[in-house]
Every structure is written in C-alpha cells, then in structure tokens.
Write a protein that holds these residues in place. Structure first.
Motif, PDB file in Angstrom:
ATOM      1  N   GLU A  33      33.747   7.396  38.167  1.00  0.00           N
ATOM      2  CA  GLU A  33      34.753   6.867  39.093  1.00  0.00           C
ATOM      3  C   GLU A  33      36.162   7.235  38.647  1.00  0.00           C
ATOM      4  OE1 GLU A  33      33.994   2.706  39.292  1.00  0.00           O
ATOM      5  OE2 GLU A  33      32.142   2.931  40.479  1.00  0.00           O
ATOM      6  N   GLU A  34      36.399   7.248  37.324  1.00  0.00           N
ATOM      7  CA  GLU A  34      37.726   7.599  36.809  1.00  0.00           C
ATOM      8  C   GLU A  34      38.057   9.052  37.131  1.00  0.00           C
ATOM      9  OE1 GLU A  34      41.383   7.143  35.169  1.00  0.00           O
ATOM     10  OE2 GLU A  34      39.903   5.561  35.566  1.00  0.00           O
ATOM     11  N   SER A  35      37.057   9.942  36.980  1.00  0.00           N
ATOM     12  CA  SER A  35      37.271  11.355  37.333  1.00  0.00           C
ATOM     13  C   SER A  35      37.618  11.492  38.804  1.00  0.00           C
ATOM     14  CB  SER A  35      36.018  12.179  37.029  1.00  0.00           C
ATOM     15  OG  SER A  35      35.759  12.210  35.648  1.00  0.00           O
ATOM     16  N   ASN A  36      36.884  10.784  39.651  1.00  0.00           N
ATOM     17  CA  ASN A  36      37.138  10.845  41.088  1.00  0.00           C
ATOM     18  C   ASN A  36      38.511  10.285  41.434  1.00  0.00           C
ATOM     19  OD1 ASN A  36      34.659  11.987  41.550  1.00  0.00           O
ATOM     20  ND2 ASN A  36      33.643  10.060  42.050  1.00  0.00           N
ATOM     21  N   LYS A  37      38.938   9.251  40.684  1.00  0.00           N
ATOM     22  CA  LYS A  37      40.263   8.674  40.923  1.00  0.00           C
ATOM     23  C   LYS A  37      41.348   9.705  40.649  1.00  0.00           C
ATOM     24  CE  LYS A  37      42.370   5.732  38.141  1.00  0.00           C
ATOM     25  NZ  LYS A  37      42.651   4.492  37.364  1.00  0.00           N
ATOM     26  N   GLN A  38      41.175  10.493  39.572  1.00  0.00           N
ATOM     27  CA  GLN A  38      42.165  11.524  39.246  1.00  0.00           C
ATOM     28  C   GLN A  38      42.225  12.580  40.341  1.00  0.00           C
ATOM     29  OE1 GLN A  38      44.385  11.443  36.751  1.00  0.00           O
ATOM     30  NE2 GLN A  38      43.503   9.419  36.324  1.00  0.00           N
ATOM     31  N   TYR A  39      41.059  12.971  40.854  1.00  0.00           N
ATOM     32  CA  TYR A  39      41.041  13.931  41.954  1.00  0.00           C
ATOM     33  C   TYR A  39      41.775  13.359  43.167  1.00  0.00           C
ATOM     34  CZ  TYR A  39      37.225  16.051  39.231  1.00  0.00           C
ATOM     35  OH  TYR A  39      36.457  16.626  38.252  1.00  0.00           O
ATOM     36  N   TYR A  40      41.534  12.079  43.442  1.00  0.00           N
ATOM     37  CA  TYR A  40      42.158  11.418  44.589  1.00  0.00           C
ATOM     38  C   TYR A  40      43.680  11.393  44.439  1.00  0.00           C
ATOM     39  CZ  TYR A  40      43.622   7.590  47.644  1.00  0.00           C
ATOM     40  OH  TYR A  40      44.273   6.831  48.574  1.00  0.00           O
ATOM     41  N   LEU A  41      44.154  11.047  43.244  1.00  0.00           N
ATOM     42  CA  LEU A  41      45.602  10.962  43.013  1.00  0.00           C
ATOM     43  C   LEU A  41      46.259  12.338  43.159  1.00  0.00           C
ATOM     44  CD1 LEU A  41      45.718   8.478  39.985  1.00  0.00           C
ATOM     45  CD2 LEU A  41      46.318   8.016  42.373  1.00  0.00           C
ATOM     46  N   GLU A  42      45.583  13.375  42.687  1.00  0.00           N
ATOM     47  CA  GLU A  42      46.124  14.727  42.831  1.00  0.00           C
ATOM     48  C   GLU A  42      46.252  15.106  44.306  1.00  0.00           C
ATOM     49  OE1 GLU A  42      43.586  17.318  40.644  1.00  0.00           O
ATOM     50  OE2 GLU A  42      44.114  16.465  38.691  1.00  0.00           O
ATOM     51  N   GLU A  43      45.237  14.759  45.102  1.00  0.00           N
ATOM     52  CA  GLU A  43      45.297  15.053  46.526  1.00  0.00           C
ATOM     53  C   GLU A  43      46.392  14.247  47.211  1.00  0.00           C
ATOM     54  OE1 GLU A  43      43.380  17.322  48.684  1.00  0.00           O
ATOM     55  OE2 GLU A  43      43.455  18.100  46.653  1.00  0.00           O
ATOM     56  N   CYS A  44      46.575  12.990  46.785  1.00  0.00           N
ATOM     57  CA  CYS A  44      47.650  12.162  47.348  1.00  0.00           C
ATOM     58  C   CYS A  44      49.016  12.781  47.062  1.00  0.00           C
ATOM     59  CB  CYS A  44      47.582  10.740  46.782  1.00  0.00           C
ATOM     60  SG  CYS A  44      46.208   9.766  47.427  1.00  0.00           S
TER      61      CYS A  44
END
Length: 944
Positions: A830-841
């Motif tokens: 989930e932490e890895s996915n959160k980082q991907y999400y923040l980069e896209e944001c």
C-alpha cells in the motif's frame, strides 16, 4: 544420492515462478532467466525507469547512440512477456523490422510477426477480423503502415507499445503531422515506450510533442507550453523547470558515463577510388538519359519514382546488375505489345520491400492508350543498352576490390583484428559477380553468401550441416530464415573469411568478430549505412573497425553524395560514427534517399548538381542547431556524480539478484534428480531422460562455449518439473538439514549457531490492482531466540534435508508473529501504491496550473493590447473625429471583453479543478486492489 524434501522442491518452485514487483531488481533477474543478453548497469537502470510506476503511461529512453536502447526495450518487453501480458506492438522504421524480429528471436526467444500489406490482406481474406489481434506474438510494423491501419490498432487494448526512432513523431503537436496524430489518437491511454537518441533536435516544442504522445496530462496545451517555455528570456530558469517536469518521463545516459562498463572502439575509413571503362561510362550515360525521359512505357506510372531509384542503384552497382534488369524491362515492353500488363522483376534488389513500404500505394495500371510506335522505339533503345551491358565482362570497380580488400586486410591485422571481411552490395547479380571474381583470385572456398533467399547450393549445404551439428542443443528454431542466418554467420565466424551480403545481411545479425566492412555499393540512406556498419561496430567489438568505401571520381553526383555522408554526417570515422545530432536531424532515411534520387534524376549538368547539393548541405547545417544542442544538454543530460554511483549500485544489485535467482534454479533442478557436473559449477547440470543425457547450462555464454543446452523458461523439462513441485501435497514435517556434511559450504552464521532448531512458515501474498505482484512472507522462530533473515532461510533450504518426524504444534507467539509480518507486507504494498498516487497527483496538479497559466496569459495579452491602443488613442489628436470615435469604440469593446474574460477565468479555473479531481478519481479507482493470502507450507527445522 543427496537428499532433498518435497518442501524444498516447492520452496524453490515458488521462488523461480514468483511474480515480483515490476520495478524491482528481482523482477529483472526473473525475466532475464533464459535470455541471451549481457546486462550492463545503464540498461537495467533504464528498463527499471521505464516500468517504475504502474500508473505511468510510459517513458522516453533517450540514451546516446550505441548504448543499446534495443536491449533496454527488450528487457521491458521480456518482463511483460513473463507476466503473460503479451499484447505488444512494435512500431519501427521499415528498414529495422527484420532486425527487431531477429533480436527478439535470438536474444529473448520471443516470437513475432511482421504486419505488412501482404500479411494483413492474407489474414483478412482468411476471415480474421483484425489481423493485429495475434496471440502470443509481438506485432511489428512500420510507422507508415501503422498510421494507415490506425483504426485496427486502436481497437486493441495493447499492454505495451514500443516506438523505435521515435523522434520522427516529435512534430505531432502540428496538425499537419498526419502520421503522428493518427498514431497518437490510436494509442491514447496505452502504455508506451519511446526510443530515440534525439528527443530534442530543433525546437523545444518537439519535447512537448513526444511527451504528449505518452501522456496528454503532463503539460498544458501547445500554446501555453510555447508561452511558458519557448518564448522566455531567462533560459536558465526555463531549463531547470523543464528538467524537473521531465525527470519522470525521460531517461538519458551518455557514452561518457558508461566507459567503466562498455569499451568503444574507433572507426577508420579507407577510400577506394576507381575510374569506369569507356564502355561502362557509355552504358551509365545511356541509361541515365533514358531514365530522365518524360514518358517511359517500361516503367509503370504508379511506381516510376520507386523503380527509377532502384534502377539507378543497380546501375551504380555493376553492369551485371543492370543487365538482368534491362531484360526485365524488355520483357515488359514485349508483353505490352501483346496486350499484357506485367510487373517488373526487381528481386535483384533485396531492399525493395522496405522502399515500397515508404512510397505511395499506387497500383500498377495498364496504359489507357497504347502507343505502339513509342513502345517499339523504347524497346529498340533498351535492346541496344542490353547488348552493350552484356558485352562488358569486367568492371573497373570489381578489379579495384581486389586491391581494396588486400589493403583492408593488412590494416585490420595491424589493428589486431581477424582476416575477415563483410562486403555489402545492393544487388544479388553483383553478389554473384563478386563471388566469381574473388574465387578466381585466391579466395576460393573462403566465401559465404547472405541475401533475401540464399537458394544457392553452398548455402543449402551450410544450413544442413549446421542443423546436424546442433540437432540436440536447442539452437535449431524451425524458422528457415532465422536458422539460415545463424548457419551462415557461424560458417563465416568459424570457417570462411569473406561474407558477401545484400541489404538482408545488414538486418538482424551480429558480427562483432569481424572488423572489416566494405561498402562496395554505398546506399544514399545514412541510416542504412549506420545499420550496416553497426553489424560489426557494436557492443562486444574488441578491435577498431575499418570501413572501405568505393567512389567513382568521374561522377560528380557520386562525389557530392560521398562528401555529404563522410564530412557532414561523419558516418565513417570517429569513436562511434555519425553523431546523434546528424542522424536525428533526418526525419526519415528514405525521405533523404528520395531527395538524393531526385537530384540524380533532375540534374543534367555539373552546375545543376553542384547547386542542388549546396542547397541540401545548407539545409542539413540549419537542421543542426547549436542552441538546441546546449538546451538538450541542460534539460536532458545529468552530469552529476549521482549517475556513476547509481550505475554502480545498479550493477551490484543486478549481479546479486541474478546470482540468487541462478542458485534457486540450480537447486530446483538438483532436487528433481539432475546431477551436478564435475568440476562443480552452479550453472551446469546433467539430466538423463528417456535414455538420453543432456547437459543443461543456465549461462548462455558458457553454454555456447561448452556446447550445452541453454536452459530457457519455455523448456518442457522446466514446465513439467514446476507443475510437479507445485502439485505435490505437502505434510507439516520436521526436517533435519545437513550442514556439517557439506564440505563445500561455509556459512559463518551457521558456524556460529550449531544445533539451530525452530519453526518456519511460508505464506504467499498475491496483490492484483495497479499491476500484479506476489510476495513470499517468512515467519521464523528459533527455539533459542536467534533471528533468521530471508537470505539465511534460503541458505538453509539449499542444504540437503531429511524428514525426521512431525513439526511441533504452532504456538500463539508464532501465530501472532505471522499475522504481524503479513500485515506489514500488506502495508508495504500500500505504501508503494501511495507513492505512485502522489507522483501522479503532482503531475496532474502541474498540468492544471499550466492550463490556468494559459488563461492568465490570454488576459495579460488583452490588457497589454488595451494599454497600447489607449496610448495610441491619446496621441491621435490630429485624426478626424470619425476615426477617433471608431478607435474609442474598439477600446471599449476590448475592455468589455476583458471584464468578460475576468469573470470567465474563475469559472474556467473551477472547470480545470473539476477535471483534475475527475482524473485523480480515476487513479483512485485503479488503486483499489485485491490481496489474496495463500499458505505455502509450515515445517520444523533442525540444523546438524
């Protein structure tokens, strides 16, 4: 026999088949098992950059020429393939289609199909609705063909699209760029990998164009980008801002940054000048004048430009090449007189298909009005030329080859190279002529052929002998084209000294063992020349490469073409041949070739030739923009020390991951009854099956040297044993691992902790959401409280083991630890996915700000116009009243428009924010994944 347990077989089966996170070194190691590639750290680094975020729509890999972007893309492709994501499209220049197909087949063992008009139409006729829908094959096509079939391409949900030489799409931001816009529309939303050494050539808008192909939501619209980044004075701040915005999409490595890992050799050019005989010059002038005639019946109007180009190339090759084609022209005219419309036989020119793909699709049509007298007159001309051509039995150019070859061999041997040469010609008939010429002058029995068919008796013998030599080692693919090339290359490497090849020899083969190239016929297409020389002057070449070119000094156009290729394009000399700047400035090699052909066709005097070539050379000079070169260095190139450190870390991590993966494979096979090969080697093992013995090798180089079978993932033995290990029901035993009896193993931790006992549980956490990934979770408790990490668990399971009883019951402490570790692994995903999400944001927020900035720019421009207009009004007291009133009316209208725009901006900004939120909501939906927990095994262990 050494003992192992079913639990150990299952453990290694899980490890070698585990679907690891795509952007991990372990995933690279898994995907690379069973492929024939030397992994350099910069290539692994680039491949991991390309797949680092599952939310990303792609990347641009922009390494300098010669660093192996094909291998980088191949690594990415192999990962997708291993994960069964196999809807993959490769869009490449027509001349590189076969090379890509061969690279995928030879290095990655991945099958592909060339999708071109003939294949497409055959599939349609057989009832296939969309020929691009091909299971378990990479689809390869040219840019032109892809654009023509954009609707069929759009209909397929591609897992990955790779676009080679992608700089030809950099003007996609222009509506006039039809091909680029068709492909951009057809591939919107698909994951794309763009390969180009020159993502920025003449204009910063080219960067905008390439990035927009990958993702429309990086920068604002083209107008806003131009205002924010092109029309600015402070280029230093501009470049830093652009670099920050591009760092997630573009990766560029320079040759100067990898010299620690890759050795580059020089190119040394030799020029062999020759003077044609009187009859050869007479034949050349006759046919050249003939081709400039306004109306020609022998050349179908729909393909006249293409056929004229081919005829000029054959004419420059040899009298033997043009003689055979003259007979084909004569046959066509005789058929026309009989009322039959026939096609020309141009099979002598191997590259005809690549050229044909880049010309219009005009069909051959019969002349509506027959001019029998005109046809007869033209027929008489051609018969005269054919008689002259047949009377020429020796060519000055060929006689000079004997001198050039000896000179080249001497230079090559002086530089430490082997006495081997590859001679390139554009004609099969010239190929036959050169074979006879060289055979009669001391080279008999030392020559091999490579062309589009290789139907000669010698080639058939070579193929049959090669198949017999390799019938049991897995090298015979079953594809005649692939096997024939492999057999000829092996014959050239091991037994012959000279390879005479047509353009077919410039595609898809590696000749690093040869360092002498002879361009007997010099193409006009600089990309084709680079491709030819690149067969030998490439990664793995140990010697400086000698390049011999032939030049007819009496032909003014030939002289200027050579000067352009040598002095302006710098193709033949230097550390790595042509510069990135020059090759990148040529949108299409075929287009450049057409331009040269046009000069030959239209210019009749030396002055005309000089003027046309001067203009072309001036255009090339303008295309190489020094300011843009500096901008590219600032924006795309990273000169800091982090590059070297990152590549060193990448090398260490890759080697460690590959070593670990190789060990897992090795023990997996030993557990299934394979025997160790003496001396002990963790790459080689012997397998006896059905009364036959094979030695398998996990290292492809070692396999080729030893004559072993290189083990690939699609080997039936591998598949069978994997299914067996995973399908065997497991008990919950106590296993005693024999460490003291393993004299070859010396593990410091186990030396310090003898008599270690405890319990081990292995669970598999499978996640499916943004992508798919699996993790093995180890829960270990030792009776004396000793901690074991994952690597030590792996080392223990490699030891011979014997079941000595049942595992004790699981304690509450063990259960709690297991639950904690599984939750921790879930949190890490989930932490890895959160980082991907923040980069896209961050990307979408920057995109929104660009759009808002664009609105403010429009308002700012209007305010400026009002100020200037008001100033003009106040200083126009001498104008008539009517003019002043009209001017005041214009100002009032502009002010009214300004107020409306100010009111509208808030509304538009709200709309942009809503769009941003909608895009982020789509991302959040992608983040909703499912996790599945599978218990693999529990066992007690005892180390003895």
């Amino acid at each position: 026999m050494t003992n192992y347990t079913p639990q150990q077989a299952r453990y290694f089966a899980e490890q070698v088949s585990l679907m690891r996170p795509q952007s991990s070194f372990e995933s690279i190691a898994s995907a690379m098992s069973g492929v024939k590639v030397d992994l350099n750290p910069h290539q692994v680094n680039a491949a991991m950059f390309a797949v680092k975020s599952p939310l990303s729509n792609g990347a641009i890999l922009a390494d300098e020429v010669g660093l192996g972007k094909t291998i980088e893309a191949g690594l990415v492709l192999a990962q997708y393939w291993a994960e069964r994501r196999r809807k993959i499209l490769l869009i490449v220049p027509a001349s590189l289609r076969m090379q890509w197909r061969q690279e995928l087949e030879d290095k990655f063992y991945i099958d592909s199909i060339l999708m071109e008009s003939k294949e497409f139409n055959q599939q349609r006729k057989s009832g296939v609705r969309n020929p691009f829908e091909v299971p378990n094959k990479v689809v390869i096509c040219s840019y032109d063909f892809a654009a023509r079939k954009s609707s069929e391409i759009k209909a397929i949900s591609w897992d990955l699209v790779i676009m080679d030489e992608a700089h030809r799409l950099r003007n996609v931001y222009k509506t006039s760029n039809v091909t680029g816009n068709k492909l951009k529309g057809a591939l919107r939303g698909r994951k794309k990998l763009l390969l180009t050494a020159t993502p920025l050539q003449n204009n910063l808008m080219e960067l905008y164009g390439l990035v927009s192909i990958i993702d429309d939501h990086v920068f604002g619209d083209a107008k806003t980008f131009r205002e924010m980044y092109v029309s600015v004075r402070n280029t230093e701040i501009r470049n830093k801002n652009l670099q920050a915005r591009l760092h997630a999409f573009c990766q560029r490595t320079l040759r100067s940054q990898v010299t620690e890992y890759v050795r580059y050799t020089n190119r040394i050019a030799l020029l062999q000048e020759y003077t044609p005989s009187a009859d050869e010059e007479k034949l050349y002038n006759f046919i050249s004048e003939y081709l400039q005639t306004d109306k020609l019946y022998a050349l179908p109007e729909g393909q006249r430009t293409l056929i004229t180009m081919v005829l000029r190339k054959l004419l420059a090759s040899s009298s033997f090449a043009i003689s055979g084609t003259l007979n084909s022209l004569i046959d066509r005219l005789n058929n026309l007189l009989s009322g039959i419309e026939s096609e020309l036989d141009l099979d002598d020119y191997d590259a005809i298909d690549d050229l044909d793909d880049s010309f219009d699709d005009d069909i051959l049509t019969a002349d509506l009005v027959r001019d029998r007298d005109g046809i007869k007159k033209e027929l008489a001309q051609l018969e005269e030329y054919a008689t002259l051509a047949q009377s020429i039995t020796q060519n000055s150019k060929g006689e000079n080859l004997l001198t050039a070859l000896q000179k080249g061999f001497e230079e090559t041997e002086k530089l430490g190279g082997q006495r081997k040469a590859v001679i390139f010609t554009e004609s099969r008939r010239t190929q036959d002529y050169l074979y006879n010429l060289l055979s009669n002058n001391g080279y008999a029995g030392q020559i091999v052929f490579l062309n589009g068919s290789n139907n000669d008796a010698n080639s058939k013998r070579i193929l049959n002998e090669w198949k017999k030599r390799h019938e049991n080692d897995g090298r015979v693919s079953g594809s005649r084209t692939a096997d024939l090339k492999a057999s000829v290359v092996e014959e050239f490497r091991d037994r012959a000294n000279i390879l005479i090849g047509t353009e077919a020899a410039a595609e898809g083969i590696n000749l690093q063992f040869c360092s002498l190239i002879v361009n007997y016929d010099l193409p006009w297409n600089p990309q084709r020349i680079e491709q030819r020389i690149g067969r030998c002057h490439r990664y793995g070449q140990k010697n400086d490469v000698v390049v011999i070119n032939f030049l007819n000094r009496k032909n003014a156009a030939d002289v200027r073409v050579y000067q352009l290729l040598d002095q302006k394009f710098r193709l033949f000399s230097g550390v790595f041949g042509s510069s990135d700047d020059v090759l990148g400035s040529i949108e299409s090699g075929v287009d450049f070739e057409k331009r040269i052909a046009g000069i030959y066709q239209n210019c009749k005097t030396s002055d005309e030739i000089t003027q046309e070539f001067d203009e072309l050379q001036e255009e090339m000079s303008e295309a190489i923009n020094e300011k843009m070169t500096q901008a590219r260095q600032t924006i795309l190139e990273n000169f800091d020390e982090d590059v070297a450190a990152r590549l060193k870390d990448c090398k260490a991590s890759t080697v460690a991951s590959m070593d670990t993966y190789t060990r897992w494979l090795y023990y997996f096979f030993l557990i299934h009854g394979a025997k160790q090969v003496e001396p002990l080697d963790q790459h080689r093992f012997r397998v006896e099956k059905d009364g036959k013995v094979k030695i398998y090798n996990l290292d492809w180089k070692s396999a080729e040297e030893a004559g072993d079978v290189f083990l690939r993932k699609d080997d039936q033995l591998y598949s069978d044993w994997l299914a067996e290990a995973k399908g065997t029901p497991l008990s919950t035993p106590m296993i005693e691992f024999n460490y003291s009896g393993e004299s070859t193993r010396n593990i410091g931790f186990f030396n310090a902790h003898p008599q270690l006992e405890g319990m081990l549980s292995i669970d598999k956490l499978s996640y499916e959401g943004l992508g798919e990934e699996e993790h093995l979770v180890f829960t270990v408790i030792c009776n004396d409280g000793t901690e074991l990490d994952d690597d030590l668990v792996n080392r223990m399971l490699e030891l011979p083991g014997t079941i000595v009883g049942d595992c004790p019951a699981e304690t509450s402490e063990f259960a709690d630890k297991r639950t904690t570790l599984l939750n921790l692994q879930q949190q890490q995903v989930e932490e890895s996915n959160k980082q991907y999400y923040l980069e896209e944001c961050d990307k979408l927020d920057a995109y929104s700000e660009d759009l808002k900035e664009g609105l403010k720019h429009d308002l700012k421009d209007l305010k400026k116009a009002i100020t200037e207009k008001s100033k003009e009004f106040r200083s126009s007291t001498n104008l008539p009243l009517a003019d002043m009133l009209a001017m005041k009316d214009d100002i009032d209208k502009m002010k009214k428009k300004r107020k409306a725009m100010e009111r509208d901006i808030n509304k538009r900004e709200d709309e942009i924010d809503e769009m941003n939120e909608q895009l982020q909501a789509e991302i959040r939906d992608k983040l909703k994944g499912n996790s599945v927990l599978t218990h693999v095994m529990t066992l007690g262990f005892r180390l003895r």
